[in-house]
Write an enzyme that holds these catalytic residues in place. Structure first.
Site, PDB file in Angstrom:
ATOM      1  N   HIS A   1      42.812  44.763  44.653  1.00 49.31           N
ATOM      2  CA  HIS A   1      43.153  43.547  43.889  1.00 49.31           C
ATOM      3  C   HIS A   1      42.845  43.757  42.408  1.00 49.31           C
ATOM      4  CE1 HIS A   1      43.315  38.879  43.859  1.00 49.31           C
ATOM      5  NE2 HIS A   1      43.590  39.364  42.663  1.00 49.31           N
TER       6      HIS A   1
ATOM      7  N   LEU B   1      47.066  44.983  36.350  1.00 51.01           N
ATOM      8  CA  LEU B   1      47.273  46.012  35.319  1.00 51.01           C
ATOM      9  C   LEU B   1      48.126  45.499  34.163  1.00 51.01           C
ATOM     10  CD1 LEU B   1      47.794  49.280  37.439  1.00 51.01           C
ATOM     11  CD2 LEU B   1      45.721  48.515  36.254  1.00 51.01           C
TER      12      LEU B   1
ATOM     13  N   ASN C   1      51.807  39.498  39.016  1.00 50.86           N
ATOM     14  CA  ASN C   1      52.004  38.441  38.007  1.00 50.86           C
ATOM     15  C   ASN C   1      52.129  39.023  36.598  1.00 50.86           C
ATOM     16  OD1 ASN C   1      49.239  39.092  38.003  1.00 50.86           O
ATOM     17  ND2 ASN C   1      48.578  37.008  37.533  1.00 50.86           N
TER      18      ASN C   1
ATOM     19  N   ASP D   1      49.648  36.066  43.734  1.00 47.92           N
ATOM     20  CA  ASP D   1      48.311  35.876  43.166  1.00 47.92           C
ATOM     21  C   ASP D   1      48.371  35.193  41.799  1.00 47.92           C
ATOM     22  OD1 ASP D   1      45.457  36.125  43.167  1.00 47.92           O
ATOM     23  OD2 ASP D   1      45.710  37.643  41.624  1.00 47.92           O
TER      24      ASP D   1
ATOM     25  N   HIS E   1      39.809  37.001  47.204  1.00 51.78           N
ATOM     26  CA  HIS E   1      38.642  36.505  46.440  1.00 51.78           C
ATOM     27  C   HIS E   1      37.986  35.230  46.978  1.00 51.78           C
ATOM     28  CE1 HIS E   1      41.923  34.215  44.678  1.00 51.78           C
ATOM     29  NE2 HIS E   1      42.270  35.144  43.817  1.00 51.78           N
TER      30      HIS E   1
ATOM     31  N   ASN F   1      39.150  32.292  38.212  1.00 50.91           N
ATOM     32  CA  ASN F   1      39.767  31.487  39.261  1.00 50.91           C
ATOM     33  C   ASN F   1      39.864  32.299  40.551  1.00 50.91           C
ATOM     34  OD1 ASN F   1      41.099  29.463  40.578  1.00 50.91           O
ATOM     35  ND2 ASN F   1      43.104  29.932  39.716  1.00 50.91           N
TER      36      ASN F   1
ATOM     37  N   ASP G   1      39.299  41.957  41.489  1.00 54.02           N
ATOM     38  CA  ASP G   1      40.197  41.010  40.826  1.00 54.02           C
ATOM     39  C   ASP G   1      40.161  41.270  39.311  1.00 54.02           C
ATOM     40  OD1 ASP G   1      42.045  39.068  40.288  1.00 54.02           O
ATOM     41  OD2 ASP G   1      40.778  37.359  40.805  1.00 54.02           O
TER      42      ASP G   1
HETATM   43  O1  DOR Z   1      40.800  34.595  37.313  1.00 57.07           O
HETATM   44  C1  DOR Z   1      41.922  34.909  37.655  1.00 57.07           C
HETATM   45  N1  DOR Z   1      42.713  35.664  36.856  1.00 57.07           N
HETATM   46  N2  DOR Z   1      42.356  34.494  38.827  1.00 57.07           N
HETATM   47  C2  DOR Z   1      43.641  34.680  39.210  1.00 57.07           C
HETATM   48  O2  DOR Z   1      43.980  34.267  40.294  1.00 57.07           O
HETATM   49  C3  DOR Z   1      44.614  35.309  38.300  1.00 57.07           C
HETATM   50  C4  DOR Z   1      43.930  36.204  37.357  1.00 57.07           C
HETATM   51  C5  DOR Z   1      44.807  36.632  36.212  1.00 57.07           C
HETATM   52  O3  DOR Z   1      45.945  37.051  36.461  1.00 57.07           O
HETATM   53  O4  DOR Z   1      44.335  36.598  35.073  1.00 57.07           O
HETATM   54 ZN    ZN Z   2      43.947  38.272  41.023  1.00 58.69          ZN
HETATM   55 ZN    ZN Z   3      43.883  35.096  42.573  1.00 53.12          ZN
END
Ligand code: DOR
Ligand code: ZN
Ligand code: ZN
Length: 422
Positions: free
Chosen positions: A57, A60, A91, A149, A229, A275, A302
């Site tokens: 997770h 990049l 994303n 995500d 997470h 998050n 993450d």
């Molecule tokens: O803290 C987070 N950042 N949670 C997520 O689910 C997305 C991620 C991001 O892409 O910055």
């Molecule tokens: Zn994530």
């Molecule tokens: Zn997430």
């Protein structure tokens, strides 16, 4: 092409053993108490030799958000952190919802040639939660999993279709669990500290409801699902009882959820904004119990790098996320192994073999014939975390000033030294 790693302490699922390890043509070719070979030798006396870490997770950011991170800088951060394989979240901009983006990521990663990079395709087009992405074509191009995500697929009917369709292609959905309506724009955990700071809270239930929904879908369809997470004590309990019934659910957590509580948000430091949000003491304790009893299968970062510009804002407006690739091993060692909560073998299992198994990736074990993806770490060495020194473009860590044990000395991918700190 040969490389001999001498006098290390090998970490395997069974424990720790002193042994030499010989690499030939990118593979582990021999493990024995003493190996003599006429080739390049690295002497790692007293250091630990681990299967390369696998982080399923990671963000990049390329294509589209290269000011936050790109495949080059993110891969460099990975190997500095002892991570030999990453799975990257879709994303990006454009979202990785088709084979062209999957191919782009794979090609860039090959040019960069540091860690192995496995793209995750989005579940829905543009992560809009409405229409399924080109799942079959992404799988054929090399996507290893699916995720929207950053958010949940709010429409349960679409999510059901996604699980069925994904499963038909042998792909798992990795679920960011957050009921957007209930979270309602909350930026921290709803509780004492949200009240004290006046920051808008998001309740545990916003996460738990979606964990329960994904499990209900998985259970009724008999399709495996993976929960991203996990941050709540109650979420751990939902997953624990599902596993006890035989539901095919796996789950991950991150270092910030087993170390930090939301007390830290009272600083208003936006590096603590993530998050799902940092929770409370009882959540941290339950996350650790979940890691101990196997409810939580693996540890991921993450890794969510952001530019300083995206973080230097009012707490409400700052971006969510923590840059994690360069600190995960040391944080895991310091807060789980040194404290006696997990053995080093168990930690390494959760950072290497378990994630590999969840996504069916090769690797995660030090055994003859396996790809020579290897991390050498010195756990006796301590240092103070300074995000300013990260090679990631994301300097956003809430762990600045934390003193940790565990310095990566070598990261080896397919027998090649990709990172050396000697
Ligand atoms: O803290 C987070 N950042 N949670 C997520 O689910 C997305 C991620 C991001 O892409 O910055
Ligand atoms: Zn994530
Ligand atoms: Zn997430």
């Amino acid at each position: 092409m040969k490389l001999l790693i001498k006098n290390g302490i090998l970490v395997t699922p069974e424990g720790e053993t002193k042994a030499d390890l010989l690499i030939k043509d990118g593979k582990i070719s021999k493990i024995a108490e003493q190996i003599q070979e006429n080739c390049k030798i690295i002497d790692v006396s007293g250091k630990h030799v681990l299967p390369g870490l696998i982080d399923i997770h990671v963000h990049l950011r390329e294509p589209g958000f290269e000011s936050k991170e790109d495949i080059q800088s993110g891969s460099a951060a990975a190997v500095k952190g002892g991570v030999t394989q990453v799975c990257c979240m879709p994303n990006t901009n454009p979202v990785c919802d088709n084979a062209v983006v999957v191919n782009y990521i794979l090609n860039r990663a090959k040019e960069v040639n540091l860690c192995k990079v496995h793209p995750i395709g989005s579940i829905t087009k543009g992560e809009q939660g409405e229409t399924l992405s080109d799942i079959g074509k992404m799988k054929a191009a090399g996507a290893v999993a699916l995720s929207d995500d950053g958010k949940s697929v709010m429409n349960s009917y679409i999510m059901r279709l996604a699980m069925e369709y994904a499963n038909g292609f042998g792909l798992k959905c990795l679920c960011h669990c957050e009921d957007a309506n209930l979270a309602d724009g909350g930026v921290v955990n709803e509780g004492f500290n949200s009240t004290v700071t006046g920051l808008k809270g998001s309740p545990r239930a916003a996460e738990d409801i979606m964990i329960a929904r994904e499990i209900a879908l998985s259970e009724s369809l008999d399709i495996p699902v993976h929960i991203c997470h996990v941050s709540t004590c109650s979420g751990v309990e939902i997953i624990r009882s599902a596993k006890a019934r035989g539901v095919k659910v796996t789950a991950e957590t991150c270092p910030h959820y087993f170390i930090l509580t939301d007390d830290i948000i009272t600083s208003f430091d936006t590096f603590t904004k993530v998050n799902p949000p940092l929770r409370e003491r009882r959540d941290v304790e339950e996350i650790i119990r979940g890691l101990q009893d196997g409810t939580l299968d693996c540890i991921v970062t993450d890794h969510a790098p952001h530019s300083l510009k995206d973080k230097q804002a009012e707490y409400d407006l700052a971006a969510f996320g923590i840059s994690g690739l360069e600190t995960s091993l040391a944080l895991g060692y310091t807060y789980l192994v040194k404290t006696g909560k997990l053995t080093l073998s168990a930690l390494v299992e959760k950072m290497s073999a378990a994630p590999a198994k969840i996504l069916g990736l090769e690797g995660g074990e030090l055994k003859v014939g396996a790809p020579a993806d290897i991390t050498v770490a010195d756990f006796a060495k301590s240092y103070v975390i300074d995000g300013g020194k990260f090679v990631s473009k994301g300097k956003n860590t809430p762990f600045n000033g934390f003193c940790v044990n565990g310095v990566v000395e070598y990261t080896i991918v397919d027998g090649e030294i990709k990172y050396c700190n000697k």
